[in-house]
Design an enzyme around this catalytic site. Sequence first.
Site, PDB file in Angstrom:
ATOM      1  N   PRO A  12       0.298  -1.324   0.364  1.00 28.87           N
ATOM      2  CG  PRO A  12       0.108  -0.629   2.290  1.00 28.87           C
ATOM      3  CD  PRO A  12       0.593  -1.761   0.629  1.00 28.87           C
ATOM      4  CG  ASN A  13      -0.122   4.228   1.201  1.00 30.95           C
ATOM      5  OD1 ASN A  13      -1.129   4.986   1.010  1.00 30.95           O
ATOM      6  ND2 ASN A  13      -0.265   3.568   2.648  1.00 30.95           N
ATOM      7  NE  ARG A  20       4.015   6.565   1.555  1.00 32.54           N
ATOM      8  CZ  ARG A  20       4.528   5.334   2.475  1.00 32.54           C
ATOM      9  NH1 ARG A  20       4.967   4.845   0.864  1.00 32.54           N
ATOM     10  NH2 ARG A  20       4.023   5.392   3.240  1.00 32.54           N
ATOM     11  CE1 TYR A  25       9.411   4.765   2.900  1.00 30.70           C
ATOM     12  CE2 TYR A  25       7.775   6.795   2.662  1.00 30.70           C
ATOM     13  CZ  TYR A  25       8.652   5.339   3.619  1.00 30.70           C
ATOM     14  OH  TYR A  25       7.640   5.486   4.333  1.00 30.70           O
ATOM     15  CG  ASN A  77       8.228  -2.302   0.339  1.00 28.35           C
ATOM     16  OD1 ASN A  77       8.101  -2.156   1.096  1.00 28.35           O
ATOM     17  ND2 ASN A  77       9.164  -1.229  -0.362  1.00 28.35           N
ATOM     18  CB  ALA A  80       1.812  -0.225   6.519  1.00 33.38           C
ATOM     19  CD  GLU A 101      11.281  -8.027   5.676  1.00 33.07           C
ATOM     20  OE1 GLU A 101      10.618  -9.321   5.478  1.00 33.07           O
ATOM     21  OE2 GLU A 101      10.454  -7.332   5.945  1.00 33.07           O
ATOM     22  CG  HIS A 103      11.104  -2.772   4.101  1.00 31.47           C
ATOM     23  ND1 HIS A 103       9.980  -3.170   4.218  1.00 31.47           N
ATOM     24  CD2 HIS A 103      11.393  -3.376   4.972  1.00 31.47           C
ATOM     25  CE1 HIS A 103       9.257  -3.633   4.747  1.00 31.47           C
ATOM     26  NE2 HIS A 103      10.499  -4.118   5.169  1.00 31.47           N
ATOM     27  NE  ARG A 110      10.662   5.582   8.370  1.00 30.97           N
ATOM     28  CZ  ARG A 110       9.762   5.125   7.445  1.00 30.97           C
ATOM     29  NH1 ARG A 110       9.221   4.891   6.789  1.00 30.97           N
ATOM     30  NH2 ARG A 110       9.094   6.535   6.997  1.00 30.97           N
TER      31      ARG A 110
HETATM   32  C1  DQA Z   1       8.186   0.670   3.844  1.00 30.91           C
HETATM   33  C2  DQA Z   1       8.533   1.168   4.871  1.00 30.91           C
HETATM   34  C3  DQA Z   1       7.161   0.119   5.976  1.00 30.91           C
HETATM   35  O1  DQA Z   1       7.796   0.722   7.723  1.00 30.91           O
HETATM   36  C4  DQA Z   1       6.114   1.683   5.101  1.00 30.91           C
HETATM   37  O2  DQA Z   1       4.653   1.911   5.931  1.00 30.91           O
HETATM   38  C5  DQA Z   1       6.072   2.044   3.655  1.00 30.91           C
HETATM   39  C6  DQA Z   1       7.239   1.557   3.548  1.00 30.91           C
HETATM   40  C7  DQA Z   1       9.853   0.465   2.879  1.00 30.91           C
HETATM   41  O3  DQA Z   1      10.225   0.767   1.644  1.00 30.91           O
HETATM   42  O4  DQA Z   1      10.688   1.842   3.591  1.00 30.91           O
HETATM   43  O5  DQA Z   1       5.262   2.292   3.019  1.00 30.91           O
HETATM   44  O6  DQA Z   1       8.446   0.049   3.689  1.00 30.91           O
END
Ligand code: DQA
Length: 148
Positions: A12-13, A20, A25, A77, A80, A101, A103, A110
């Site tokens: 998501p997002n 964003r 990011y 990825n 959240a 995985e 990120h 964080r």
């Molecule tokens: C994320 C880190 C997550 O905590 C966050 O909710 C994201 C992006 C990252 O790529 O750093 O949406 O997965």
Amino acid sequence: MSQGKVLVLHGPNLNLLGSRQPEIYGYETLDDINNRLREKAVLADWDITCLQSNHEGGLIDAIHTARLDGTQAIIINPAAYTHTSVALLDALNAFEGKVIEVHLSNVHKRETFRHHSYVSLRADGVIAGLGVQGYRAALEAVISAFQA
Ligand code: DQA
């Protein structure tokens, strides 16, 4: 026939990448990331599917499809959902291939709620904090893991 089949899943997002919180990011869009991955996959003669969903069920359905369609590896990825989703972990546990995985940010630097990952309980490898480079490193790891 291709050398292998990999699924890249974005949670998501991540469709908002580029605009964003770019200080966290970065400025590359999801299309930029996926296009670079596609180029790399084509060079190595791998089939690649890139998919983003803002819905937990959409990600889970894609993992279920990957279980049955010959996909050897998933690069994910989970955004959240990393920190909340037992359902995603269960789906990945039902997938027999390799799971990496990724990120973009270093989640360990964080907020504390980002320090725990359900997905890490299943992942064969975890890359955090390398920005878009992390996806490329993940794809390289997948390709070399399956090299004859
Ligand atoms: C994320 C880190 C997550 O905590 C966050 O909710 C994201 C992006 C990252 O790529 O750093 O949406 O997965």
